[in-house]
Design an enzyme around this catalytic site. Structure first.
Site, PDB file in Angstrom:
ATOM      1  N   HIS A 252      -2.161 -12.256  -2.266  1.00 36.26           N
ATOM      2  CA  HIS A 252      -3.221 -12.963  -1.552  1.00 36.26           C
ATOM      3  C   HIS A 252      -2.885 -14.425  -1.298  1.00 36.26           C
ATOM      4  O   HIS A 252      -3.759 -15.216  -0.959  1.00 36.26           O
ATOM      5  CB  HIS A 252      -4.534 -12.834  -2.327  1.00 36.26           C
TER       6      HIS A 252
ATOM      7  N   HIS B 140       0.814  -1.208   0.000  1.00 37.57           N
ATOM      8  CA  HIS B 140       0.000   0.000   0.000  1.00 37.57           C
ATOM      9  C   HIS B 140       0.853   1.266   0.000  1.00 37.57           C
ATOM     10  O   HIS B 140       0.366   2.330  -0.385  1.00 37.57           O
ATOM     11  CB  HIS B 140      -0.954  -0.017   1.189  1.00 37.57           C
TER      12      HIS B 140
END
EC number: 1.11.1.21
Length: 726
Positions: free
Chosen positions: A267, A106
């Site tokens: 993920h 992020h």
């Protein structure tokens, strides 16, 4: 892939700090100028990140300090931290692997290739708005976990480098082999003011994917890193998310394969957190009370941490080994049938209906659950092109590992610019096309060579305007955000830059300079282009009665066409360049705002921008040879005429087109048209801040100062990409 809390739908507001009412009489309070005039020109953008905000001082050398770092010990401490679960924020499965990967992702994921802004290069995740974005819920805990390590190593490692290195170490600790790591990100000490995050006034306002191509925005909703994990506008439809995914990852320069690898790799580890409704979650860090000490999103649900944590509102665990690298993401994606369900917080997600309970609980070893996925994860199965790539990775785990390693490295280093800026023992040797590689220099011109080259350029028949213009065209592509562009490489002679409308001068001038290069067979074209600017400015200064030697640092090299990504370099083509009075489109902001934007990309201060525009106008460097802004009767002389005539009250200015882009300056007494101008010219008389600067150079005693200041600002631009001189 981004995860977010869809209940954070309004701008955060802190509680009133006043205990007894009354007016706030502190400095900076009260109605500000921008409250009265919201369209006021943002000249202040050119004053950010000055030494006044830097506690380390202008003599601090991060590269030198980093060389003292015990890099191996630092990585060892980071590895130990991964499993040192803290009671105030317990680690899932006893490991912070997923949390640190998300923190690094992020931080880097705010980068936008369209304007080069955003990214992890300045450690901006420490500051608003990023520290309080809905998509960054709980990353305040990740940064706080790192504090003891940052405290231990001090200025030998920047926050910006530490964030990304922590993500790398987390991947390595999971059993994954990363592509490498380049340090060199220097911290800043205040928020970036120049990044346009969008004009929405509410968090998570939906943007159509097509709109992203028209603006420098990286996410489909305000406050997200990429896309809404529940699908566009919470649609819950995997296939409908494909366009949004391509738009957002494409804005980072990622292709379909890199996109699939990044989503799946990100993920493969960790989980999302949605134990209960977001109504339990408190204020973000910027709005939290002072006693929270910079931490936000305190939860009133249960313990508020661990099994009770609420971060995105989604409750998803993708793989059977969430702290160890595997290919389970793709195996689960294609092996099971997925049905739409909702998290305990009410967010849309999918569950493998025909799967056994194979997913370990993060805090109770006796419990297991079915595999779960985000709406946008299933896009990799149902979009035809994404599916082809996903199935290839399913059947070839090594190909997936290689693709993710390279894509992760690109993600986390994309805004660092050329590899010359990388430092540290883990910098990969391989040159990558997105790094804008350059060949090694074969020859360093001597002082005698430089003298001979200057003489050849001076005798070439090129005008001052042509010499200065071609040097500016070469160097002014630089972007301070991602450190791309600049004169080194002479890419002005290559596609796509040689064909840009704004660079029309190159077609006339480069053949002349290339002939000069052939006679030496030693100096690079890149050096000769910059040297042409030196010759032109010295001639113009001499014509103005000022003898000055323009500093020149040789050593530039010439890039090859195969070292130049045409698509990515096309993004450097300016929409406007006020220094050359160029404007391609009228649907993107005002001309004067785009001048500020260009100056900020060139890391110029307001005085530097002012002196450069004034000097370039009298040297006749408009891209099309027009007389707009050429407020002088002696073009080619480095004079202060631009400022003196602009501020002369004998002239009255009026627009000549409906768009108010072009103007005539008429003599107030005779009505005779004396000069023509654009908004990029007149702003130096209309804006109060820029007028104050223009007045300095319009004074009778400013002539020599003007020349010296112009030369200093010019040399700065010419050397912006000389990272080999660091």
């Amino acid at each position: 892939m981004s995860t977010t809390d869809d209940t954070h739908n309004t701008l955060s507001t802190g509680k009133c700090p006043f205990h007894q009412g009354g007016h706030d009489r502190s400095a900076g309070a009260g109605t500000a100028s921008r409250d009265w005039w919201p369209n006021q020109l943002r000249v202040d953008l050119l004053n950010q990140h000055s030494n006044r905000s830097n506690p380390l001082g202008e003599d601090f050398d991060y590269r030198k300090e980093f060389s003292k770092l015990d890099y191996s010990a630092l990585k060892g401490d980071l590895k130990a931290l991964l499993t040192d679960s803290q009671p105030w924020w317990p680690a899932d499965w006893g490991s912070y692997v997923g949390l640190f990967i998300r923190m690094a992702w992020h931080g880097a994921g705010t980068y936008r290739s369209i304007d080069g802004r955003g990214g992890a290069g300045r450690g901006q995740q420490r500051f608003a708005p990023l520290n309080s974005w809905p998509d960054n819920v709980s990353l305040d805990k990740a940064r706080r976990l790192l504090w003891p390590i940052k405290q231990k190593y001090g200025q030998k490692i920047s926050w910006a480098d530490l964030f990304i290195l922590a993500g790398n170490v987390a991947l390595e600790n999971s059993g994954f082999r990363t592509f490498g790591f380049g340090a060199g990100r220097e911290d800043v000490w205040e928020p970036d003011l120049d990044v346009n995050w969008g004009d929405e006034k509410a968090w998570l306002t939906h943007r159509h994917p097509e709109a992203l191509a028209k603006a420098p925005l990286g996410a489909t909703e305000m406050g997200l890193i990429y896309v809404n994990p529940e699908g566009p506008d919470h649609s819950g439809e995997p296939l409908s998310a494909a366009a949004a995914i391509r738009a957002t990852f494409g804005n980072m320069g990622m292709n379909d394969e890199e996109t699939v690898a990044l989503i799946a790799g990100g993920h493969t580890l960790g989980k999302t957190h949605g134990a209960a409704a977001a109504s339990h979650v408190g204020a973000d860090p910027e709005a939290a009370p002072i006693e929270a000490q910079g931490l936000g999103w305190a939860s009133s649900y249960g313990s508020g941490v661990g099994a009770d944590a609420i971060t995105s509102g989604l409750e998803v665990v993708w793989t059977q080994t969430p702290t160890q690298w595997s290919n389970y993401f793709f195996e689960n994606l294609f092996k099971y049938e997925w049905v739409q369900t909702r998290s305990p917080a009410g967010a849309i997600q999918f569950e493998a209906v025909d799967a056994p309970d194979i997913i370990p609980d993060p805090f109770d070893p006796s419990k297991k659950r079915k595999p779960t996925m985000l709406v946008t994860d299933l896009t990799l199965r149902f979009d035809p092109e994404f599916e082809k790539i996903s199935r290839r990775f399913l059947n070839d785990p090594q190909a997936f590992n290689e693709a993710f390693a390279r894509a992760w490295f690109k993600l986390t280093h994309r805004d660092m610019g050329p590899k010359a800026r990388y430092i540290g023992p883990e910098v990969p040797k391989e040159d990558l096309i997105w790094q804008d590689p350059l060949p090694q220099p074969l020859y360093q011109p001597t002082q005698e060579d430089i003298i001979n080259l200057k003489a050849a350029i001076a005798a070439s028949g090129l005008s001052i305007s042509e010499m200065v213009s071609v040097a500016w065209a070469s160097a002014s592509t630089f972007r301070g955000g991602d450190k791309r562009g600049g004169a080194n490489g002479a890419r002005l002679a290559l596609a796509p830059q040689r064909d840009w409308e704004v660079n029309a001068v190159a077609a006339r001038v480069l053949p002349v300079l290339e002939e000069i290069q052939k006679t030496t067979n030693k100096a690079s074209l890149a050096d000769i282009i910059v040297l042409a600017g030196v010759v032109g400015i010295e001639q113009a200064a001499a014509a103005a009665g000022v003898s000055i030697s323009v500093p020149f640092a040789p050593g530039r090299v010439d890039a090859r066409q195969d070292q130049t990504d045409i698509e990515m370099f096309s993004l450097l083509e300016p929409i406007a360049d006020g220094f050359r009075n160029y404007r391609a489109r009228l649907d993107v902001s005002t001309t004067e705002s785009l001048l500020i934007d260009k100056a900020q990309q060139l890391t110029l201060t307001a005085p530097e921008m002012t002196v450069l525009v004034g000097g370039m106008r009298v040297l006749g460097t408009n891209f099309d040879g027009s007389q707009n802004g050429v407020f002088t009767d002696r073009p080619g002389v480095l004079s202060t005429d631009f400022f003196a005539n602009l501020l002369d009250m004998r002239y009255e200015w009026k627009p000549t087109d409906d768009a108010n882009e072009l103007f005539e300056g008429r003599d107030r007494l005779t009505g005779e048209v004396k000069y023509t101008a654009t908004r990029a010219d007149l702003v130096f008389g209309s804006n109060s801040v820029l007028r104050a600067l223009a007045e300095v150079y319009a004074c009778s005693d400013a002539h020599e100062k003007f020349v010296k200041d112009f030369v200093a600002a010019w040399v700065k631009v010419m050397n912006l990409d000389r990272f080999d001189l660091l």
